[in-house]
Scaffold this active site. Structure first.
Site, short mmCIF file in Angstrom:
data_model
loop_
_atom_site.label_atom_id
_atom_site.label_comp_id
_atom_site.label_asym_id
_atom_site.label_seq_id
_atom_site.Cartn_x
_atom_site.Cartn_y
_atom_site.Cartn_z
N GLY A 122 108.01 -58.40 -40.95
CA GLY A 122 106.69 -59.14 -40.86
C GLY A 122 107.05 -60.46 -41.54
N GLN A 123 105.62 -61.11 -41.39
CA GLN A 123 105.42 -62.58 -42.02
C GLN A 123 105.74 -62.12 -43.49
N ASP A 124 105.04 -61.33 -44.17
CA ASP A 124 105.13 -61.21 -45.81
C ASP A 124 106.42 -60.68 -46.01
N ASP A 151 110.36 -45.68 -39.79
CA ASP A 151 108.87 -45.78 -39.07
C ASP A 151 108.05 -45.43 -40.16
N GLN A 156 99.96 -51.84 -38.70
CA GLN A 156 99.46 -52.29 -37.30
C GLN A 156 98.29 -53.33 -38.03
N TYR A 183 91.12 -51.13 -38.32
CA TYR A 183 91.96 -51.51 -39.22
C TYR A 183 91.50 -51.58 -40.82
N SER A 188 93.47 -55.64 -48.10
CA SER A 188 93.34 -56.67 -47.45
C SER A 188 91.55 -56.83 -47.43
N GLU A 202 89.67 -57.79 -45.37
CA GLU A 202 88.87 -57.41 -44.26
C GLU A 202 88.16 -56.13 -44.90
N LEU A 213 103.85 -52.92 -47.06
CA LEU A 213 103.59 -54.09 -46.33
C LEU A 213 103.45 -53.59 -44.89
N ALA A 214 104.17 -52.51 -44.40
CA ALA A 214 104.17 -52.25 -43.08
C ALA A 214 102.88 -51.77 -42.51
P1 NAP Z 1 102.99 -58.45 -39.79
O1 NAP Z 1 103.63 -59.78 -39.69
O2 NAP Z 1 101.91 -57.88 -38.70
O3 NAP Z 1 103.98 -57.40 -40.47
C1 NAP Z 1 103.81 -55.91 -40.43
C2 NAP Z 1 104.94 -55.35 -40.12
O4 NAP Z 1 104.76 -53.95 -40.18
C3 NAP Z 1 105.67 -55.58 -38.98
O5 NAP Z 1 106.94 -56.13 -39.36
C4 NAP Z 1 105.77 -54.56 -38.27
O6 NAP Z 1 106.94 -54.21 -37.48
C5 NAP Z 1 105.64 -53.22 -39.17
N1 NAP Z 1 105.12 -52.15 -38.56
C6 NAP Z 1 104.28 -51.93 -37.82
N2 NAP Z 1 104.09 -50.46 -37.45
C7 NAP Z 1 105.16 -49.94 -38.07
C8 NAP Z 1 105.42 -48.71 -37.96
N3 NAP Z 1 105.09 -47.73 -37.43
N4 NAP Z 1 106.56 -48.56 -38.97
C9 NAP Z 1 107.39 -49.22 -39.41
N5 NAP Z 1 106.83 -50.81 -39.57
C10 NAP Z 1 105.95 -50.85 -38.88
O7 NAP Z 1 101.85 -58.63 -41.05
P2 NAP Z 1 101.86 -59.45 -42.38
O8 NAP Z 1 100.85 -60.73 -42.17
O9 NAP Z 1 103.19 -59.78 -42.85
O10 NAP Z 1 100.87 -58.48 -43.48
C11 NAP Z 1 101.75 -57.70 -44.28
C12 NAP Z 1 100.59 -56.59 -44.92
O11 NAP Z 1 99.68 -57.31 -45.65
C13 NAP Z 1 100.28 -55.81 -43.58
O12 NAP Z 1 99.92 -54.53 -44.14
C14 NAP Z 1 98.84 -56.35 -43.66
O13 NAP Z 1 97.95 -55.62 -42.95
C15 NAP Z 1 98.39 -56.93 -44.96
N6 NAP Z 1 97.54 -58.11 -45.17
C16 NAP Z 1 98.07 -59.27 -44.36
C17 NAP Z 1 97.19 -60.12 -44.48
C18 NAP Z 1 97.72 -61.60 -43.75
O14 NAP Z 1 96.48 -62.61 -43.74
N7 NAP Z 1 98.61 -61.84 -43.52
C19 NAP Z 1 96.24 -60.17 -45.45
C20 NAP Z 1 95.90 -58.86 -45.98
C21 NAP Z 1 96.65 -57.86 -45.93
P3 NAP Z 1 107.20 -54.74 -36.03
O15 NAP Z 1 107.98 -55.93 -36.20
O16 NAP Z 1 107.85 -53.56 -35.41
O17 NAP Z 1 106.01 -54.74 -35.37
N1 GDD Z 2 93.52 -63.27 -33.11
C1 GDD Z 2 92.45 -64.04 -32.89
N2 GDD Z 2 92.73 -64.71 -31.47
N3 GDD Z 2 91.47 -64.33 -33.63
C2 GDD Z 2 90.41 -65.13 -33.05
C3 GDD Z 2 90.50 -65.91 -31.75
C4 GDD Z 2 91.68 -65.54 -31.11
O1 GDD Z 2 91.81 -65.98 -29.61
N4 GDD Z 2 89.37 -66.83 -31.51
C5 GDD Z 2 88.64 -66.63 -32.52
N5 GDD Z 2 89.13 -65.82 -33.51
C6 GDD Z 2 89.00 -65.32 -34.59
C7 GDD Z 2 88.70 -63.81 -35.07
O2 GDD Z 2 87.41 -63.19 -34.29
C8 GDD Z 2 88.45 -63.75 -36.53
O3 GDD Z 2 87.36 -64.09 -36.85
C9 GDD Z 2 89.34 -64.97 -36.93
O4 GDD Z 2 89.61 -65.79 -35.65
C10 GDD Z 2 90.57 -64.99 -37.65
O5 GDD Z 2 91.34 -63.72 -36.75
P1 GDD Z 2 92.79 -63.43 -37.12
O6 GDD Z 2 93.70 -64.90 -37.27
O7 GDD Z 2 93.13 -62.47 -35.98
O8 GDD Z 2 92.78 -62.75 -38.62
P2 GDD Z 2 91.76 -61.59 -39.26
O9 GDD Z 2 90.90 -62.44 -40.15
O10 GDD Z 2 91.08 -60.84 -38.44
O11 GDD Z 2 92.78 -60.59 -39.98
C11 GDD Z 2 93.97 -61.04 -40.60
O12 GDD Z 2 93.64 -61.46 -42.07
C12 GDD Z 2 93.24 -60.11 -42.57
C13 GDD Z 2 93.13 -60.40 -44.09
O13 GDD Z 2 91.74 -60.80 -44.25
C14 GDD Z 2 95.15 -60.00 -40.38
O14 GDD Z 2 96.29 -60.85 -41.14
C15 GDD Z 2 94.93 -58.75 -41.23
O15 GDD Z 2 96.14 -58.20 -41.28
C16 GDD Z 2 94.51 -59.20 -42.78
O16 GDD Z 2 94.17 -57.96 -43.05
#
Ligand code: NAP
Ligand code: GDD
Length: 340
Positions: free
Chosen positions: A11-13, A62, A87, A152, A129, A131, A84-85
């Site tokens: 994933g990204q992180d 998984d 959905q 989520y 998160s 969220e 970090l994994a």
């Molecule tokens: P991401 O890009 O969606 O990465 C999540 C990874 O989890 C993906 O590589 C995905 O693999 C894997 N995964 C999903 N289902 C799985 C399963 N059943 N078994 C094994 N691996 C699985 O998310 P990220 O942005 O890097 O975030 C990393 C973590 O931080 C997540 O837990 C997310 O909820 C949390 N988080 C993210 C943010 C943010 O803003 N980025 C903020 C707060 C918390 P696939 O490639 O197979 O889909």
């Molecule tokens: N994805 C998406 N697509 N979001 C949209 C769109 C669109 O077309 N239009 C508006 N948005 C708004 C969403 O309704 C939300 O309020 C905001 O953009 C951000 O949406 P996302 O980028 O999907 O991120 P998120 O804030 O819902 O969730 C992300 O951040 C969380 C931490 O606060 C994810 O990375 C989560 O995994 C993470 O926990």
């Protein structure tokens, strides 16, 4: 040599964290799904990096497979385990709530319980998160009430409480990092920031005319993912396990993000962005704004990339990318066929 396991390595992180740990001299074991979409692009450079040779291993696994987890934990006996994994897409979690809760909420319990039963000294990081705060008024910090607004977020609340509970019940060195939104050129293409920056580059190339978005008024505290994995690592180095908010302390709306991204290439977002109700959520999170003073005080962590720099870096990266495989951004990858 310290050893770490990273779930969600593709994933990204996960990709930034693997890089960071390798730079710090760790032996790194990334767990990826066999069907993973991100692995090839986000981790290839590490697999071919001579500096990581003999220290970087990818394992299929998984989040639903406890046996595999126990096997890897027993074999590696890691000093640190980063969970970090997940959905991780909020709107998608309304479509697949049950599997989201299993992968995102219950799987951390599998890891915690396995570490406990195996008697390992492994330090555990849970990717919690912002969220989880949902409709709680900003600014949010470690003491703010949790009010999750999606399956989520409910799953993340479960995993957060389990992490705290295993620390308090069994003395596990388990920490919960409550991270606000963080982005990068490696961000998944169905999150709003990357969807916008990919669209800007496709519009500049003449491959796309419009960008369809949902709610433009939502505000997020957006930081750079590279800074945030540094905070994860610092959390696990602290003497005692604790929970930390990681954020920039500034929030901007989706519309402001559009304004900067389109403005960076001399365009007006109003000429291209169109509303599409499919991208709304049944319950929205309106305003996330983090107070990371505890992380600053205890971990000496501060973000290094401003909002403006983040947006321009992401646009520039998409402009430079020669990958034209995803050009139909009038619909959103994964979002295109769904309704909420
Ligand atoms: P991401 O890009 O969606 O990465 C999540 C990874 O989890 C993906 O590589 C995905 O693999 C894997 N995964 C999903 N289902 C799985 C399963 N059943 N078994 C094994 N691996 C699985 O998310 P990220 O942005 O890097 O975030 C990393 C973590 O931080 C997540 O837990 C997310 O909820 C949390 N988080 C993210 C943010 C943010 O803003 N980025 C903020 C707060 C918390 P696939 O490639 O197979 O889909
Ligand atoms: N994805 C998406 N697509 N979001 C949209 C769109 C669109 O077309 N239009 C508006 N948005 C708004 C969403 O309704 C939300 O309020 C905001 O953009 C951000 O949406 P996302 O980028 O999907 O991120 P998120 O804030 O819902 O969730 C992300 O951040 C969380 C931490 O606060 C994810 O990375 C989560 O995994 C993470 O926990």
């Amino acid at each position: 040599m310290r050893k770490a396991i990273v779930t969600g390595a593709a994933g990204q992180d996960g990709s930034y964290l693997c890089e960071l740990l390798l730079d710090k001299g760790y032996e790194v074991h990334g767990i990826v799904r066999r069907t993973s979409s991100g692995g090839e692009t986000r981790l290839t450079h590490l697999e071919h990096d001579p500096n990581a040779s003999g220290r970087f291993f990818l394992h299929h696994g998984d989040q639903l497979d406890t046996g595999r987890l126990v096997q890897l934990l027993s074999k590696v006996e890691p000093d640190e385990f980063y969970n970090l994994a997940a959905q991780s897409h909020v709107r998608v979690s309304f479509e697949i709530p049950e599997s989201t809760v299993d992968v995102t909420g219950v799987a951390p319990l599998r890891a915690l319980e396995s570490i406990r039963l195996l008697g390992l000294e492994t330090r555990f990081y849970q990717a919690s998160s912002s969220e989880m705060f949902g409709s709680t008024n900003p600014p949010q910090n470690e003491l703010s009430p949790l009010h999750p607004r999606s399956p989520y977020a409910c799953a993340k609340v479960l995993a957060h409480h389990l992490t705290v509970n295993y620390r308090e019940s069994y003395g596990l060195h388990a920490v919960s990092g409550i991270l606000f939104n963080h982005e990068s050129p490696r961000r998944g293409e169905n999150f709003v920031t990357r969807k916008i920056t990919k669209a800007v580059s496709a519009i500049v190339r003449g491959e796309q005319q419009h960008l369809f978005l949902g709610n433009l008024d939502a505000k997020r505290d957006w930081g750079f993912a590279g800074d945030y994995v540094e905070a994860m690592w610092r959390m696990l180095q602290a003497d005692s396990p604790d929970d930390f908010v990681v954020a920039t302390g500034e929030a901007f709306s989706v519309q402001q993000f559009c304004d900067l991204a389109f403005g960076h290439v001399g365009l007006k977002w109003q000429d291209y962005v169109r509303y599409d109700a499919r991208f709304e959520r049944p319950a929205e999170v309106d305003h996330l704004l983090g107070d990371a003073s505890k992380a600053k005080a205890i971990l000496d962590w501060t973000p290094t990339v401003s909002f403006e720099e983040l947006v321009t870096r992401m646009v520039d990266a998409d402009l430079q990318s020669s990958d034209k495989s995803v050009v139909d951004l009038t619909t959103e990858h994964n979002d295109a066929h769904s309704h909420s």
